[in-house]
Design an enzyme around this catalytic site. Structure first.
Site, mmCIF file in Angstrom:
data_model
loop_
_atom_site.group_PDB
_atom_site.id
_atom_site.type_symbol
_atom_site.label_atom_id
_atom_site.label_comp_id
_atom_site.label_asym_id
_atom_site.label_seq_id
_atom_site.Cartn_x
_atom_site.Cartn_y
_atom_site.Cartn_z
ATOM 1 N N GLU A 1 6.664 -5.756 7.632
ATOM 2 C CA GLU A 1 5.960 -4.759 8.437
ATOM 3 C C GLU A 1 6.534 -4.532 9.832
ATOM 4 O OE1 GLU A 1 3.215 -6.008 5.192
ATOM 5 O OE2 GLU A 1 4.525 -7.065 6.591
ATOM 6 N N GLY B 1 0.831 -1.191 0.000
ATOM 7 C CA GLY B 1 0.000 0.000 0.000
ATOM 8 C C GLY B 1 0.870 1.247 0.000
ATOM 9 N N ASP C 1 -0.338 -7.725 7.763
ATOM 10 C CA ASP C 1 -1.795 -7.776 7.660
ATOM 11 C C ASP C 1 -2.224 -8.411 6.347
ATOM 12 O OD1 ASP C 1 -0.873 -5.539 6.219
ATOM 13 O OD2 ASP C 1 -2.747 -4.440 6.528
ATOM 14 N N GLY D 1 0.453 -5.242 0.622
ATOM 15 C CA GLY D 1 -0.818 -5.286 -0.090
ATOM 16 C C GLY D 1 -0.789 -6.128 -1.342
#
Length: 384
Positions: free
Chosen positions: A172, A91, A180, A149
Site C-alpha cells: 500500500e 480490494g 490496513d 483485502g
C-alpha cells in the site's frame, strides 16, 4: 493412522448454496460460491479475471454467508479459497479511487447516504473482525496471490495454508495508502521487525517464506490441497485441535537452520532487518541501511525511495501504535486513517500513476521525507 481414523467418521451429505441465496436475495451471486462438503463448508471467491479482488457486493454477501455458516452445528470448519491464480489480490482499488474522487469533487453519495468507498472500508473491516471471531475454525488456502483485502480475509482467521504458489504482499505505501485490514494489529506481531519491513517496503513473501515470516501457519504442496479438503470434510468435531491435526498431517515441516533457509531473505537478512527497522523515524531506518551498504540494504533503500513519503511516515507510526492495540481497536483506528487519506493527495495520485494511467511516475506531495511534518502525520491518528 490419522487418515484411517478420519475416514471412519460419518458425515452429512454434500450440499451447495449461493451467497445471494444465503442473504435472502434471488438468483446466484457470480463472484463467490459456497458449498457444504461433509462437515466442512467451502467458500470460493469466483472473480478470477480480477484476481478475486473484493467489491462491496462481495463483502456484503461474504458477511451473510459467514454468519450463516458459523451457527450450523454440522459445520466443523470453514475453508476459504480463490478460483484461478489468486486467493484474493485485495480490494477493487480503482472503484474505491473513483468513489473517493467523486466525494472530493462534491458529487452526491453513491451508496445510499454514503459514498461507496466509505461503505466498502467500514464493511470490509467488520467482515475481517467477524472472521477473527468465528466459533468455527477457519482455514484459508493461500494458493496464489494474496494481497491487501485478501490478507484481511485470511490472516485473522484460525489457519493460513501456504503453497508453492503463494505470493503475499502489503504494497500500500506504493500507492500512497496504508497497510490496513488489520495490518495495524498483525504486522507488529510478526517476528522481530519483519512486519515493519513488510509494511514500509511492500516486499513480497513467496511460498514457504510466508510460514517463516509468521504470516501462514502451515505449508502444503498445492497438489495435496484436494486431499486436505477431503480430510477436513470428515472431521466432525468443531475444534481447532482437530482441524490443526488434519492440516499438519498434509503439511511439510519448515526449518530455519538449513542451508536452503539461509538463502531466504526472511532468514538470511533478519539481523539486518531487525537492526535497521527498529528506529523511530524513516530517516533513521534509511541511514542505517545506507551505513550497512550491502546489496540487500541498498536495494531496500531504493524501494523505500519509490514510496509515498507521507505513507512511509504514517505507516511507521501505525506499526508502533499497533503494538498495544487489539484487533478491534486497530480496525477502528484504520477507519479514521482511511477517511483522512481520502481527503489528501497521495492515494489518488498513486492509484492514477500505477493503476489508471499506468505511467509509474507518481508525483507525491509532499515529495520528500523532510517535508512530512509530525503535525501532518498526527492528523491521521486523531481522525478516528
Amino acid at each position: 493412522m490419522l487418515q484411517r481414523t478420519l475416514s471412519s467418521f460419518s458425515a452429512p451429505s454434500s450440499s451447495s448454496f449461493s451467497l445471494r441465496a444465503a442473504s435472502g436475495a434471488a438468483g446466484p451471486f457470480p463472484d463467490a460460491s459456497s458449498s457444504i462438503n461433509g462437515h466442512s463448508a467451502v467458500v470460493t471467491l469466483t472473480r478470477p479475471k480480477a484476481l478475486n479482488a473484493l467489491t462491496l457486493p462481495m463483502i456484503r454477501h461474504l458477511t451473510d454467508v459467514y454468519k450463516n455458516l458459523d451457527v450450523k452445528p454440522e459445520v466443523s470448519s470453514i475453508v476459504l479459497k480463490g478460483e484461478g491464480r489468486a486467493f484474493c489480490a485485495g480490494g477493487d482499488i480503482v472503484q474505491i479511487h473513483n468513489s473517493g474522487l467523486a466525494a472530493k469533487e462534491g458529487s452526491p453519495p453513491n451508496d445510499g447516504d454514503k459514498f461507496l468507498h466509505e461503505s466498502f472500508f467500514s464493511e470490509e473491516y467488520e467482515l475481517d473482525l467477524l472472521i477473527a471471531n468465528l466459533k468455527t475454525p477457519h482455514v484459508s488456502l493461500l494458493d496464489g496471490i494474496t494481497m491487501g483485502g485478501g490478507v484481511g480475509l485470511s490472516v485473522h482467521g484460525t489457519f493460513r495454508v501456504a503453497t508453492e504458489n503463494t505470493m503475499f504482499a502489503m504494497p500500500e505505501t506504493g500507492i500512497g495508502f496504508l497497510p490496513d485490514v488489520g495490518g495495524t494489529y498483525f504486522l507488529p506481531r510478526l517476528p522481530g521487525k519483519l512486519g515493519t519491513y513488510l509494511a514500509l517496503t511492500g516486499q513480497r513473501l513467496k511460498g514457504v517464506d510466508t510460514v517463516r515470516a509468521g504470516v501462514a501457519t502451515h505449508y502444503v504442496q498445492a497438489e495435496k490441497l484436494e486431499g486436505l479438503e477431503a480430510a477436513l470434510s470428515q472431521v466432525s468435531e468443531k475444534s481447532k485441535e482437530s482441524v490443526n491435526a488434519v492440516i499438519a498431517a498434509h503439511a511439510e515441516g519448515v526449518e530455519d537452520d538449513t542451508e536452503e533457509a539461509q538463502q531466504s531473505w526472511v532468514v538470511g537478512q533478519r539481523k539486518l532487518i531487525d537492526e535497521s527497522f527498529q528506529h523511530d523515524t524513516v530517516e533513521e531506518i534509511i541511514a542505517a541501511l545506507e551505513k550497512d551498504g550491502s546489496e540487500f540494504a541498498l536495494k531496500t533503500v531504493k524501494s523505500l525511495n519509490r514510496m509515498s513519503p507521507s505513507s512511509l511516515k504514517i505507516t511507521l507510526r501505525q506499526m508502533k501504535e499497533g503494538q498495544n492495540l487489539t484487533l478491534e481497536e486497530s480496525l477502528k483506528l484504520e477507519k479514521g486513517m482511511v477517511a483522512q487519506f481520502m481527503k489528501d493527495h497521495d492515494f489518488f495520485e498513486g492509484v492514477r500513476a500505477l493503476l489508471v494511467d499506468k505511467d509509474n511516475a507518481p508525483q507525491w506531495n509532499p515529495s520528500q521525507l523532510s517535508e512530512v511534518s509530525d503535525s501532518f502525520v498526527g492528523r491521521y491518528f486523531s481522525a478516528s
